[in-house]
Every structure is written in structure tokens, then in C-alpha cells.
Write a protein that holds these residues in place. Structure first.
Motif, PDB file in Angstrom:
ATOM      1  N   ASP A 226      14.198 -20.287 -26.521  1.00  0.00           N
ATOM      2  CA  ASP A 226      13.813 -21.623 -26.972  1.00  0.00           C
ATOM      3  C   ASP A 226      12.604 -22.163 -26.230  1.00  0.00           C
ATOM      4  N   GLY A 227      11.963 -21.336 -25.413  1.00  0.00           N
ATOM      5  CA  GLY A 227      10.716 -21.718 -24.767  1.00  0.00           C
ATOM      6  C   GLY A 227      10.828 -22.236 -23.349  1.00  0.00           C
ATOM      7  N   ALA A 228      12.032 -22.288 -22.767  1.00  0.00           N
ATOM      8  CA  ALA A 228      12.164 -22.733 -21.375  1.00  0.00           C
ATOM      9  C   ALA A 228      11.556 -21.683 -20.450  1.00  0.00           C
ATOM     10  N   LYS A 229      10.725 -22.139 -19.507  1.00  0.00           N
ATOM     11  CA  LYS A 229      10.101 -21.209 -18.566  1.00  0.00           C
ATOM     12  C   LYS A 229      11.101 -20.833 -17.474  1.00  0.00           C
ATOM     13  N   VAL A 230      11.191 -19.530 -17.205  1.00  0.00           N
ATOM     14  CA  VAL A 230      12.112 -18.988 -16.214  1.00  0.00           C
ATOM     15  C   VAL A 230      11.306 -18.235 -15.169  1.00  0.00           C
ATOM     16  N   GLU A 231      11.578 -18.530 -13.900  1.00  0.00           N
ATOM     17  CA  GLU A 231      10.963 -17.809 -12.783  1.00  0.00           C
ATOM     18  C   GLU A 231      12.042 -16.983 -12.105  1.00  0.00           C
ATOM     19  N   LEU A 232      11.728 -15.736 -11.821  1.00  0.00           N
ATOM     20  CA  LEU A 232      12.619 -14.854 -11.075  1.00  0.00           C
ATOM     21  C   LEU A 232      11.894 -14.448  -9.800  1.00  0.00           C
ATOM     22  N   ASP A 233      12.493 -14.732  -8.651  1.00  0.00           N
ATOM     23  CA  ASP A 233      11.881 -14.421  -7.363  1.00  0.00           C
ATOM     24  C   ASP A 233      12.588 -13.228  -6.732  1.00  0.00           C
ATOM     25  N   PHE A 234      11.806 -12.177  -6.436  1.00  0.00           N
ATOM     26  CA  PHE A 234      12.322 -10.926  -5.892  1.00  0.00           C
ATOM     27  C   PHE A 234      11.823 -10.768  -4.453  1.00  0.00           C
TER      28      PHE A 234
ATOM     29  N   HIS B 189      23.931 -24.265 -17.764  1.00  0.00           N
ATOM     30  CA  HIS B 189      24.708 -24.792 -18.881  1.00  0.00           C
ATOM     31  C   HIS B 189      23.819 -24.750 -20.117  1.00  0.00           C
ATOM     32  N   ILE B 190      24.344 -24.217 -21.203  1.00  0.00           N
ATOM     33  CA  ILE B 190      23.620 -24.192 -22.476  1.00  0.00           C
ATOM     34  C   ILE B 190      24.315 -25.169 -23.413  1.00  0.00           C
ATOM     35  N   MET B 191      23.544 -26.079 -23.974  1.00  0.00           N
ATOM     36  CA  MET B 191      24.066 -27.037 -24.948  1.00  0.00           C
ATOM     37  C   MET B 191      23.533 -26.660 -26.318  1.00  0.00           C
ATOM     38  N   ALA B 192      24.398 -26.653 -27.310  1.00  0.00           N
ATOM     39  CA  ALA B 192      23.988 -26.319 -28.675  1.00  0.00           C
ATOM     40  C   ALA B 192      24.621 -27.323 -29.635  1.00  0.00           C
ATOM     41  N   GLY B 193      24.294 -27.179 -30.910  1.00  0.00           N
ATOM     42  CA  GLY B 193      24.922 -28.012 -31.915  1.00  0.00           C
ATOM     43  C   GLY B 193      24.286 -29.362 -32.107  1.00  0.00           C
ATOM     44  N   LYS B 194      23.143 -29.584 -31.523  1.00  0.00           N
ATOM     45  CA  LYS B 194      22.405 -30.808 -31.775  1.00  0.00           C
ATOM     46  C   LYS B 194      20.938 -30.449 -31.893  1.00  0.00           C
ATOM     47  N   PRO B 195      20.169 -31.269 -32.592  1.00  0.00           N
ATOM     48  CA  PRO B 195      18.764 -30.893 -32.818  1.00  0.00           C
ATOM     49  C   PRO B 195      17.962 -30.836 -31.519  1.00  0.00           C
ATOM     50  N   MET B 196      17.006 -29.930 -31.517  1.00  0.00           N
ATOM     51  CA  MET B 196      16.103 -29.838 -30.375  1.00  0.00           C
ATOM     52  C   MET B 196      15.282 -31.117 -30.323  1.00  0.00           C
ATOM     53  N   PRO B 197      14.997 -31.617 -29.120  1.00  0.00           N
ATOM     54  CA  PRO B 197      14.191 -32.838 -29.021  1.00  0.00           C
ATOM     55  C   PRO B 197      12.776 -32.605 -29.544  1.00  0.00           C
ATOM     56  N   LEU B 198      12.292 -33.538 -30.351  1.00  0.00           N
ATOM     57  CA  LEU B 198      10.929 -33.416 -30.862  1.00  0.00           C
ATOM     58  C   LEU B 198       9.927 -33.538 -29.728  1.00  0.00           C
ATOM     59  N   ASN B 199      10.143 -34.487 -28.866  1.00  0.00           N
ATOM     60  CA  ASN B 199       9.299 -34.666 -27.684  1.00  0.00           C
ATOM     61  C   ASN B 199      10.182 -34.480 -26.469  1.00  0.00           C
ATOM     62  N   ALA B 200      10.016 -33.363 -25.808  1.00  0.00           N
ATOM     63  CA  ALA B 200      10.865 -33.061 -24.660  1.00  0.00           C
ATOM     64  C   ALA B 200      10.760 -34.163 -23.617  1.00  0.00           C
ATOM     65  N   THR B 201      11.889 -34.488 -23.010  1.00  0.00           N
ATOM     66  CA  THR B 201      11.902 -35.534 -21.994  1.00  0.00           C
ATOM     67  C   THR B 201      11.809 -34.918 -20.617  1.00  0.00           C
ATOM     68  N   GLY B 202      11.380 -35.696 -19.673  1.00  0.00           N
ATOM     69  CA  GLY B 202      11.349 -35.257 -18.288  1.00  0.00           C
ATOM     70  C   GLY B 202      10.104 -34.472 -17.945  1.00  0.00           C
ATOM     71  N   VAL B 203      10.058 -34.030 -16.709  1.00  0.00           N
ATOM     72  CA  VAL B 203       8.875 -33.347 -16.212  1.00  0.00           C
ATOM     73  C   VAL B 203       9.208 -32.010 -15.547  1.00  0.00           C
ATOM     74  N   ILE B 204      10.409 -31.495 -15.759  1.00  0.00           N
ATOM     75  CA  ILE B 204      10.754 -30.213 -15.156  1.00  0.00           C
ATOM     76  C   ILE B 204       9.923 -29.124 -15.822  1.00  0.00           C
ATOM     77  N   ASP B 205       9.222 -28.362 -15.017  1.00  0.00           N
ATOM     78  CA  ASP B 205       8.329 -27.326 -15.524  1.00  0.00           C
ATOM     79  C   ASP B 205       9.055 -26.013 -15.777  1.00  0.00           C
ATOM     80  N   HIS B 206       9.981 -25.634 -14.898  1.00  0.00           N
ATOM     81  CA  HIS B 206      10.667 -24.359 -15.047  1.00  0.00           C
ATOM     82  C   HIS B 206      11.910 -24.321 -14.166  1.00  0.00           C
ATOM     83  N   MET B 207      12.736 -23.307 -14.384  1.00  0.00           N
ATOM     84  CA  MET B 207      13.887 -23.052 -13.512  1.00  0.00           C
ATOM     85  C   MET B 207      13.620 -21.736 -12.795  1.00  0.00           C
ATOM     86  N   ALA B 208      14.054 -21.650 -11.545  1.00  0.00           N
ATOM     87  CA  ALA B 208      13.801 -20.448 -10.751  1.00  0.00           C
ATOM     88  C   ALA B 208      15.110 -19.884 -10.221  1.00  0.00           C
TER      89      ALA B 208
END
Length: 128
Positions: A111-119, A53-72
């Protein structure tokens, strides 16, 4: 309660069209049904499952919340993926995971989100 699987990830975007282009044109997800929320966004699908899900139309968080490092994501066709990333000037890191020998490719979305692709380990090493 029993967890049965991953439902979806949500990323926040500064530029909805740019983010959609990355996830659709580079990673091959397809845009599909999204309920009529009061804010802009997109739901992107792998087969019949909305997984991003991509959310738009609101400002990017100045200090990202949470501890998720990446999506795979599980992926196929390593050579075509490498070629596509190079064509679009997207930097990536590729290596084999010791013990499983699967290929892991890491890159970042616009936007800088880390993406992992596993082959699969059976895929040949990509040609330069």
C-alpha cells in the motif's frame, strides 16, 4: 513519564491478505493474537511483541495524515532478504550508513508505506 521503547506501528491496507503476505512472507513477522475488534485486521509479531497492526475494511485516506515518513526494523540475514525481495519483484534501495556502517535497506509495502530494514555492519555485502 518515561518512554521505555516503541510499542507498535499501524498501517492501513486496501487488501489485508496481500499486506499480511508482504509482512509475513517477505519480512518474516508472525501473525498472533488480536482482540476481537469490529473491523478486519491483523497483529503481526516479532518474537512475543506485536509490533505491526494492520487495519483493513475502511477506505484508504485520500490525504494521508501525520508526518511519519517510514517504519524501521532491526533485521538479520541481509543476503536472504535481498534474495527474497528480488524473487518477489520488490524494488529496494540498499546502502551503508556512513559513520555506523550498518546496512540500510528501504522498500515499500503493497500500500506504499516505506519500510526500512537495518542490518548489522558485520554482514557481508550481498551478492547480485
Amino acid at each position: 513519564m518515561t518512554i521505555e521503547g516503541m510499542n507498535h506501528f499501524t498501517v492501513v491496507s486496501n487488501d489485508l491478505e496481500r499486506s499480511k503476505a508482504f509482512y509475513m512472507n517477505i519480512l518474516g513477522l508472525k501473525e498472533g493474537y488480536r482482540p476481537p475488534f469490529a473491523f478486519p485486521g491483523a497483529w503481526l509479531y516479532a518474537d512475543n511483541q506485536a509490533i505491526l497492526h494492520i487495519m483493513a475494511g475502511k477506505p484508504m485516506p485520500l490525504n494521508a495524515t501525520g508526518v511519519i515518513d517510514h517504519m524501521a526494523f532491526t533485521a538479520t540475514n541481509l543476503q536472504a532478504t535481498v534474495d527474497c525481495l528480488k524473487l518477489h519483484g520488490i524494488q529496494f534501495d540498499l546502502h551503508r550508513l556512513k559513520g555506523l556502517e550498518i546496512w540500510q535497506l528501504f522498500c515499500h509495502d503493497p500500500d506504499g508505506a516505506k519500510v526500512e530494514l537495518d542490518f548489522p555492519a558485520s554482514e557481508p555485502e550481498p551478492k547480485s
